[in-house]
Design a protein around this motif. Sequence first.
Motif, mmCIF file in Angstrom:
data_model
loop_
_atom_site.group_PDB
_atom_site.id
_atom_site.type_symbol
_atom_site.label_atom_id
_atom_site.label_comp_id
_atom_site.label_asym_id
_atom_site.label_seq_id
_atom_site.Cartn_x
_atom_site.Cartn_y
_atom_site.Cartn_z
ATOM 1 N N LYS A 14 97.647 -24.222 -17.429
ATOM 2 C CA LYS A 14 98.183 -24.286 -16.068
ATOM 3 C C LYS A 14 98.342 -22.894 -15.465
ATOM 4 O O LYS A 14 98.067 -22.676 -14.288
ATOM 5 N N LEU A 15 98.784 -21.951 -16.279
ATOM 6 C CA LEU A 15 98.932 -20.574 -15.792
ATOM 7 C C LEU A 15 97.572 -19.955 -15.448
ATOM 8 O O LEU A 15 97.439 -19.253 -14.441
ATOM 9 N N VAL A 16 96.583 -20.209 -16.264
ATOM 10 C CA VAL A 16 95.249 -19.682 -16.000
ATOM 11 C C VAL A 16 94.705 -20.250 -14.693
ATOM 12 O O VAL A 16 94.108 -19.529 -13.877
ATOM 13 N N GLU A 17 94.911 -21.525 -14.478
ATOM 14 C CA GLU A 17 94.464 -22.153 -13.232
ATOM 15 C C GLU A 17 95.116 -21.478 -12.022
ATOM 16 O O GLU A 17 94.460 -21.226 -11.006
ATOM 17 N N SER A 22 108.350 -16.994 -23.423
ATOM 18 C CA SER A 22 107.200 -16.254 -22.917
ATOM 19 C C SER A 22 107.495 -14.764 -22.933
ATOM 20 O O SER A 22 108.561 -14.329 -22.506
ATOM 21 N N LEU A 23 106.536 -13.984 -23.426
ATOM 22 C CA LEU A 23 106.664 -12.540 -23.512
ATOM 23 C C LEU A 23 105.592 -11.890 -22.641
ATOM 24 O O LEU A 23 104.470 -12.388 -22.552
ATOM 25 N N ILE A 24 105.936 -10.770 -22.022
ATOM 26 C CA ILE A 24 105.002 -10.058 -21.157
ATOM 27 C C ILE A 24 104.975 -8.583 -21.552
ATOM 28 O O ILE A 24 106.007 -8.024 -21.960
ATOM 29 N N SER A 25 103.799 -7.973 -21.470
ATOM 30 C CA SER A 25 103.689 -6.576 -21.884
ATOM 31 C C SER A 25 102.512 -5.914 -21.182
ATOM 32 O O SER A 25 101.631 -6.588 -20.637
ATOM 33 N N GLU A 64 108.402 -22.945 -22.270
ATOM 34 C CA GLU A 64 109.247 -23.288 -21.137
ATOM 35 C C GLU A 64 108.504 -24.282 -20.228
ATOM 36 O O GLU A 64 107.335 -24.583 -20.443
ATOM 37 N N ASP A 65 109.154 -24.727 -19.162
ATOM 38 C CA ASP A 65 108.491 -25.576 -18.180
ATOM 39 C C ASP A 65 107.419 -24.757 -17.474
ATOM 40 O O ASP A 65 107.687 -23.675 -16.943
ATOM 41 N N ALA A 66 106.200 -25.259 -17.441
ATOM 42 C CA ALA A 66 105.075 -24.513 -16.870
ATOM 43 C C ALA A 66 105.293 -24.193 -15.397
ATOM 44 O O ALA A 66 104.905 -23.117 -14.923
ATOM 45 N N ASP A 67 105.921 -25.096 -14.644
ATOM 46 C CA ASP A 67 106.142 -24.849 -13.217
ATOM 47 C C ASP A 67 107.076 -23.660 -13.003
ATOM 48 O O ASP A 67 106.885 -22.865 -12.074
ATOM 49 N N ASP A 68 108.088 -23.536 -13.854
ATOM 50 C CA ASP A 68 108.980 -22.375 -13.753
ATOM 51 C C ASP A 68 108.217 -21.085 -14.027
ATOM 52 O O ASP A 68 108.418 -20.066 -13.343
ATOM 53 N N LEU A 69 107.347 -21.105 -15.030
ATOM 54 C CA LEU A 69 106.567 -19.912 -15.368
ATOM 55 C C LEU A 69 105.622 -19.525 -14.231
ATOM 56 O O LEU A 69 105.474 -18.340 -13.911
ATOM 57 N N ILE A 70 104.997 -20.518 -13.603
ATOM 58 C CA ILE A 70 104.074 -20.247 -12.503
ATOM 59 C C ILE A 70 104.817 -19.704 -11.292
ATOM 60 O O ILE A 70 104.411 -18.706 -10.679
ATOM 61 N N GLU A 71 105.925 -20.338 -10.930
ATOM 62 C CA GLU A 71 106.709 -19.888 -9.776
ATOM 63 C C GLU A 71 107.231 -18.475 -9.979
ATOM 64 O O GLU A 71 107.222 -17.644 -9.054
ATOM 65 N N ASP A 72 107.662 -18.169 -11.193
ATOM 66 C CA ASP A 72 108.189 -16.836 -11.489
ATOM 67 C C ASP A 72 107.094 -15.780 -11.375
ATOM 68 O O ASP A 72 107.279 -14.715 -10.777
ATOM 69 N N LEU A 73 105.932 -16.082 -11.932
ATOM 70 C CA LEU A 73 104.830 -15.123 -11.859
ATOM 71 C C LEU A 73 104.331 -14.962 -10.425
ATOM 72 O O LEU A 73 103.962 -13.854 -10.011
ATOM 73 N N ALA A 74 104.359 -16.030 -9.671
ATOM 74 C CA ALA A 74 103.926 -15.979 -8.268
ATOM 75 C C ALA A 74 104.802 -15.030 -7.462
ATOM 76 O O ALA A 74 104.300 -14.176 -6.722
ATOM 77 N N GLN A 75 106.129 -15.144 -7.614
ATOM 78 C CA GLN A 75 107.008 -14.256 -6.838
ATOM 79 C C GLN A 75 106.890 -12.818 -7.323
ATOM 80 O O GLN A 75 107.007 -11.884 -6.539
ATOM 81 N N ALA A 76 106.625 -12.622 -8.595
ATOM 82 C CA ALA A 76 106.480 -11.261 -9.127
ATOM 83 C C ALA A 76 105.203 -10.607 -8.579
ATOM 84 O O ALA A 76 105.193 -9.423 -8.231
ATOM 85 N N LEU A 77 104.132 -11.355 -8.518
ATOM 86 C CA LEU A 77 102.870 -10.819 -8.002
ATOM 87 C C LEU A 77 102.935 -10.535 -6.512
ATOM 88 O O LEU A 77 102.239 -9.659 -6.009
ATOM 89 N N GLU A 78 103.759 -11.260 -5.798
ATOM 90 C CA GLU A 78 103.899 -11.029 -4.362
ATOM 91 C C GLU A 78 104.782 -9.828 -4.056
ATOM 92 O O GLU A 78 104.806 -9.364 -2.947
#
Length: 377
Positions: A258-261, A328-331, A363-377
């Motif tokens: 889902k994140l890749v999409e 989820s970990l980010i680096s 975690e819930d995939a929708d939370d991960l997508i929404e979080d990454l979306a706001q970070a990228l913006e």
Amino acid sequence: MRAKTKMIHGGVTGDENTGAVSVPIYQVSTYQQDSAGNPRDYEYSRTGNPTRHALETVVAELENGKAGFAFGSGMAAITSVMMLLEAGDHVVMTDDVYGGTYRLMTNVLNRFNLDHSYVDTSNPEQVEATVKENTRALFVETPTNPLLKITDLEKMAEIAQKNNLLLIVDNTFATPYWQQPLDLGADIVLHSATKYIGGHSDVVAGLLAVNSDELAEQIHFIQNSAGGVLGPQDSWLLMRGIKTLGIRMEANERNTAKLVEFLEKHEKVRNIYYPGLASHKGHDIAKRQATGFGGIISFDAGSGEKAEKVLNRVQYYTLAESLGAVESLISVPAKMTHASIPADRRAELGITDGLIRISVGIEDADDLIEDLAQALE
């Protein structure tokens, strides 16, 4: 016995003396002998410990190997494998290899006259061209860290057999749930069990399995002599992690897809690295030799400055080294896991300052997508 069942019922599953369904933690260093020089099953915990033995047994079964071994870290496992070689020997290694492996080979084992060459192992022709008269081993990481390159293990096995080389495979990203390198012709498979096998960011460990009794004897001698063994409490934690490995890997991969999409459609994201993408150069090989594509994504945010902004804004991604945990970990590999690799070498490999690596959790995939979306913006 199928994979998830084997993870629950494989190896030593309890304690016959008490009926405990969990293998006890044998926090002991030495064992009473019946007479001088006549020990029972165990004599000293560096040589063997019942809790560690239970872990090593299930690891061998999961990898379809002859024997398994547990070490104090993934790097201790790799170092012990390299001790099979002698001064003057040469190793062909995957170029996009974990930074700790690069550091070990380039800055430590080189002192003992152990030679090595880095090559793109996803290109079998380059591998064959790199083999020399003193080459004794082929060390492959697939998928690689952090660019997720895929190496055809059956092709590597053909090259290894043709040139009488040990084929060593770092299976950390795929785990034995998705990929069994020994079945594809490898001699030794190893893991940083700190990652997916432990799965909860609470243990540091290394595991390996071998395909022959001869290698098992040699590795046990090195393990006992060098002493980099895993303790009983950490062995117990890994056995607990293994029981849920299958369902965690499936959950990781669902979220990752889902994140890749989402990332594919985002205008600020460049160069997504994930073998599950049909456009990925190694997609067909990964699909053939593994049953899953894993839970690691790397992508380019455009620059080191932009990557830093993303890291500062995310809420549900933990900025940390390591991977394979329930969270989820980010680096940024250039500054973290691969900082030990010189900048010019990173540039040559394609590990840019803006490259972000995500280890997707459960975690819930929708939370991960929404979080990454706001970070990228």
